[in-house]
Motif scaffolding. Structure first.
Motif, PDB file in Angstrom:
ATOM      1  N   GLU A 104       1.928   6.988  -6.663  1.00 24.67           N
ATOM      2  CA  GLU A 104       0.905   7.969  -7.055  1.00 24.67           C
ATOM      3  C   GLU A 104       1.350   9.382  -6.681  1.00 24.67           C
ATOM      4  OE1 GLU A 104      -3.302   7.245  -6.703  1.00 24.67           O
ATOM      5  OE2 GLU A 104      -3.017   5.087  -6.399  1.00 24.67           O
TER       6      GLU A 104
ATOM      7  N   THR B 223      -4.813   3.287  -8.324  1.00 27.24           N
ATOM      8  CA  THR B 223      -4.182   1.979  -8.111  1.00 27.24           C
ATOM      9  C   THR B 223      -4.193   1.607  -6.629  1.00 27.24           C
ATOM     10  OG1 THR B 223      -2.767   2.328 -10.040  1.00 27.24           O
ATOM     11  CG2 THR B 223      -2.022   0.687  -8.446  1.00 27.24           C
ATOM     12  N   THR B 224      -3.831   2.573  -5.775  1.00 25.41           N
ATOM     13  CA  THR B 224      -3.771   2.290  -4.332  1.00 25.41           C
ATOM     14  C   THR B 224      -5.167   1.942  -3.811  1.00 25.41           C
ATOM     15  OG1 THR B 224      -2.087   3.995  -4.233  1.00 25.41           O
ATOM     16  CG2 THR B 224      -2.879   3.155  -2.134  1.00 25.41           C
TER      17      THR B 224
ATOM     18  N   ALA C  75       2.991   9.491   2.138  1.00 27.91           N
ATOM     19  CA  ALA C  75       2.209   8.269   1.863  1.00 27.91           C
ATOM     20  C   ALA C  75       1.621   7.684   3.138  1.00 27.91           C
ATOM     21  CB  ALA C  75       3.100   7.237   1.171  1.00 27.91           C
TER      22      ALA C  75
ATOM     23  N   VAL D 103       0.849  -1.200   0.000  1.00 24.42           N
ATOM     24  CA  VAL D 103       0.000   0.000   0.000  1.00 24.42           C
ATOM     25  C   VAL D 103       0.881   1.245   0.000  1.00 24.42           C
ATOM     26  CG1 VAL D 103      -1.691   1.337   1.329  1.00 24.42           C
ATOM     27  CG2 VAL D 103      -1.927  -1.157   1.157  1.00 24.42           C
TER      28      VAL D 103
ATOM     29  N   ALA E 257       2.552   1.674  -3.425  1.00 26.03           N
ATOM     30  CA  ALA E 257       1.601   2.118  -4.451  1.00 26.03           C
ATOM     31  C   ALA E 257       1.284   3.595  -4.262  1.00 26.03           C
ATOM     32  CB  ALA E 257       0.319   1.285  -4.361  1.00 26.03           C
ATOM     33  N   ARG E 258       1.085   3.989  -3.001  1.00 30.12           N
ATOM     34  CA  ARG E 258       0.746   5.390  -2.731  1.00 30.12           C
ATOM     35  C   ARG E 258       1.927   6.294  -3.062  1.00 30.12           C
ATOM     36  NH1 ARG E 258      -1.749   5.134   2.546  1.00 30.12           N
ATOM     37  NH2 ARG E 258      -3.750   4.645   1.580  1.00 30.12           N
TER      38      ARG E 258
END
Ligand SMILES: NC(=O)c1ccc[n+]([C@@H]2O[C@H](COP(=O)([O-])OP(=O)(O)OC[C@H]3O[C@@H](n4cnc5c(N)ncnc54)[C@H](O)[C@@H]3O)[C@@H](O)[C@H]2O)c1
Length: 352
Positions: free
Chosen positions: A273, A282-283, A349, A266, A269-270
């Motif tokens: 972004e 995506t997250t 994030a 997570v 992914a963050r």
């Protein structure tokens, strides 16, 4: 029976995936053309369910068969348990042409694999993984090893097995939390390389054998390109960089490996972004899937401490860490970053 094949620089070996495969262990080991003596290494919990069946299958195929049973869990990946395995091999008279059969989860696979790699400078090894994590990940690829008081997996060897036998039916007895750990790795495969797998996981429309085969095809693809983990294979570490820091900071007790990887994915992914390298949304999709499978998505651990733990990452290249980011679900890339570059993005994030 589904049979995949792994071809590395050191070995070519089959991976069998089929319900009921456990009962065929004897004939599969016999097909390797090795000596007639075997030692089955397993843990107490797995022994209760499956040891007898595997021993019987080996005996039916004409093998002499001893067993070595270690306590279940990570606490057994130690030099002390390794020495106990060597003593069992000695007692069984295991020669260079004989085989070790690793029956269990990733702990048994890693420890028995390292014992097989080093006993008499290497004897034949057959992996019979019984946890979801071991079936989709650790039994294939040849990473073996053990932990030291100084850190996890600090001692090890790349040692490819002669065969891998996967029986999805054994997962029926696997406790729920361990199933979730395996799901974290499966979700990882989907996000780094397989949109179809992701969609099936999301709709819960996937047969277990199909899912295991799909994950292993991805793993085999990376192993064949990069056996020693110095390039593309590192994409398999999506979520693992921060995940390892989380495990280390919490003394490997608060979070399981799968839970730590889930949180790590997570955050990665963050971060992607935030850096405009990952497709927006995506997250959100990742969080939804992890939650659906009972996995955690955040931690309150302080970022500066996570960064300190990152600095000792064993996969660091010079000052850079090979961070794995996503372009979008199903597509990952390596993005070398220093801990100093990671820290501010990770701060944002982790507060999002
Ligand atoms: N070599 C690699 O490439 C690689 C990759 C990922 C993880 N690992 C290692 O794998 C280990 C974790 O593996 P794991 O999650 O399988 O843990 P594990 O081996 O401790 O197994 C988890 C628990 O499930 C039990 N169990 C296993 N199969 C069962 C079954 N079918 N029915 C009932 N109980 C069963 C075990 O007795 C144990 O208590 C870690 O040490 C990690 O470092 C290695």
């Amino acid at each position: 029976m589904t049979e995949l094949s792994v071809q590395t620089q050191t070995k070519r070996y089959p991976v069998y995936i089929t319900p009921g495969a456990l009962a065929q262990t004897g004939s599969i080991v016999a097909a390797q053309g090795t000596g007639r003596n075997t030692v089955v290494v397993t843990d107490h919990q797995v022994a209760e369910y499956f040891l007898e069946r595997v021993v019987q299958s080996l005996k039916n195929a004409g093998f002499t068969c001893d067993s070595a049973v270690i306590p279940a869990g990570e606490k057994s990946k130690t030099p002390e348990q390794l020495a106990r395995l060597y003593a069992s091999f000695h007692k069984a008279g295991l020669t260079r042409s004989d085989s070790v059969v690793a029956l269990g989860g990733g702990v048994v696979g890693d420890l028995a694999g390292f014992a097989a790699a080093t006993w008499l400078r290497g004897v034949s090894l057959v992996q019979v993984p019984t946890s979801l994590l071991a079936q989709v990940d650790s039994s294939v690829g040849g990473k073996t090893g053990l932990d030291l008081p100084q850190g996890k997996n600090l001692v090890g060897a790349f040692y490819q097995p002669n065969a891998v036998i996967i029986d999805p039916l054994v997962l029926e007895t696997l406790p729920g939390p361990y199933r979730a750990d395996g799901m974290a790795e499966i979700i990882k495969y989907g996000f780094i390389a397989d949109r179809t797998l992701l969609e099936r996981i999301e709709t819960k429309n996937c047969d277990q054998s199909w899912m295991i085969e799909r994950c292993l095809r991805i793993k085999i693809h990376f192993i064949e390109k990069d056996e020693k983990d110095s390039g593309e294979r590192m994409l398999l570490n999506f979520g693992h960089t921060v995940g390892h820091s989380i495990e280390k900071l919490t003394g490997f007790t608060r979070y399981s490996h799968g839970q730590a990887v889930a949180i790590g994915m997570v955050l990665a992914a963050r971060m992607g972004e935030i850096m405009n390298r990952t497709k927006p949304g995506t997250t959100h999709r990742l969080v939804r899937i992890l939650t659906e499978y009972g996995l955690p998505i955040s931690t309150n651990l302080p970022v500066p401490e996570l960064i300190d733990a990152l600095r000792s990452d064993k996969k660091k290249l010079g000052r850079h860490i090979h961070f794995v980011l996503l372009h979008q679900p199903g597509e990952a890339f390596l993005h070398p970053m220093t801990p100093e570059e990671i820290q501010p993005v990770l701060e944002v994030a982790s507060h999002d």
